[in-house]
Design a protein around this motif. Structure first.
Motif, short mmCIF file in Angstrom:
data_model
loop_
_atom_site.label_atom_id
_atom_site.label_comp_id
_atom_site.label_asym_id
_atom_site.label_seq_id
_atom_site.Cartn_x
_atom_site.Cartn_y
_atom_site.Cartn_z
N LEU A 204 -7.74 0.28 5.34
CA LEU A 204 -7.79 -0.83 4.52
C LEU A 204 -7.60 -2.06 5.48
CD1 LEU A 204 -5.85 0.46 1.41
CD2 LEU A 204 -8.31 -0.21 1.35
N LEU A 205 -6.64 -1.92 6.20
CA LEU A 205 -6.29 -2.97 7.33
C LEU A 205 -7.70 -3.40 8.03
CD1 LEU A 205 -2.67 -2.22 8.23
CD2 LEU A 205 -3.44 -4.28 7.11
N GLY A 206 -8.34 -2.25 8.71
CA GLY A 206 -9.61 -2.50 9.11
C GLY A 206 -10.63 -3.23 8.33
N PRO B 289 -1.57 7.00 2.02
CA PRO B 289 -1.26 7.65 3.32
C PRO B 289 -1.47 6.54 4.22
CG PRO B 289 -2.69 8.81 2.15
CD PRO B 289 -2.47 7.86 1.33
N LEU B 290 -0.92 6.72 5.54
CA LEU B 290 -0.95 5.79 6.54
C LEU B 290 -2.25 5.48 6.95
CD1 LEU B 290 2.20 6.11 8.62
CD2 LEU B 290 1.64 4.03 7.20
N ALA B 291 -3.04 6.77 7.13
CA ALA B 291 -4.44 6.69 7.61
C ALA B 291 -5.40 5.83 6.62
CB ALA B 291 -4.99 8.17 7.59
N VAL C 126 -13.43 0.51 0.06
CA VAL C 126 -12.20 0.28 -0.61
C VAL C 126 -12.10 1.35 -1.84
CG1 VAL C 126 -10.62 -1.27 -1.76
CG2 VAL C 126 -11.91 -1.75 0.69
N ASN C 127 -13.12 1.24 -2.86
CA ASN C 127 -13.32 1.82 -4.21
C ASN C 127 -13.00 3.38 -3.84
OD1 ASN C 127 -13.55 -0.28 -5.82
ND2 ASN C 127 -15.75 -0.22 -5.75
N CYS D 8 0.66 -1.47 -0.06
CA CYS D 8 -0.10 -0.03 0.14
C CYS D 8 0.75 1.37 -0.09
CB CYS D 8 -0.81 0.00 1.12
SG CYS D 8 -2.29 -1.11 1.10
N ARG D 9 2.11 1.44 0.75
CA ARG D 9 2.94 2.30 0.84
C ARG D 9 3.57 2.59 -0.54
NH1 ARG D 9 2.05 6.30 3.02
NH2 ARG D 9 4.52 6.84 3.62
#
Length: 145
Positions: free
Chosen positions: A66-68, A59-61, A80-81, A53-54
């Motif tokens: 996405l991890l959630g 961005p980390l937020a 997600v879209n 993702c990075r």
């Protein structure tokens, strides 16, 4: 596996792994008797997901969101879209900005006829002029672009 092994396997710096743990992106691993972190395959998979993702410059937020969704996969496709659409918009804005920067640099570069002509360097002249607050060829007409 120890943190340096996880770092080596994923290409993520040890300090970054610790940072991701502090930010709640990566769950804290179990500790060995000697106090060392003991990472498992799930940590490797999750860290690889974060790294990917990075690499997409998310961005980390957004990565955390996405991890959630990964952790709770109940029909989040629209969310997600939306995240990916937002990232596309940011990338497109940066591309537009980079194209404008390219045009500016090309304009600046056009000021140099080469050292063989015996003239002072046109690029340096433009840059010094701009430093004095004068109009620079590389910024001429960029307001509307």
């Amino acid at each position: 596996m120890q943190i340096k092994e996880l770092a080596s396997a994923t290409g993520v710096d040890v300090e970054t792994i610790r940072y991701y743990e502090k930010q709640g992106l990566l769950p804290a691993p179990a500790r060995r008797d000697n106090g060392y972190r003991d990472y498992e395959g799930a940590h490797l998979e999750r860290l690889s997901f974060i790294r990917h993702c990075r690499a997409l410059d998310m961005p980390l937020a957004d990565v955390k969101r996405l991890l959630g969704f990964v952790d709770d996969p109940d029909e989040h496709c629209d969310d997600v879209n939306h995240l990916v659409d937002d990232q596309l918009a940011r990338v497109r804005a940066r591309l537009k900005s980079m194209r404008a920067l390219e045009r500016q640099l090309l304009q600046l570069r056009s000021r140099c006829g080469g050292a063989a002509d015996g003239q002072p360097c046109g690029i340096l002249h433009e840059l010094v002029s701009a430093a004095h607050g004068e109009a620079c060829v590389c910024h001429a007409g960029t307001e509307q672009q």
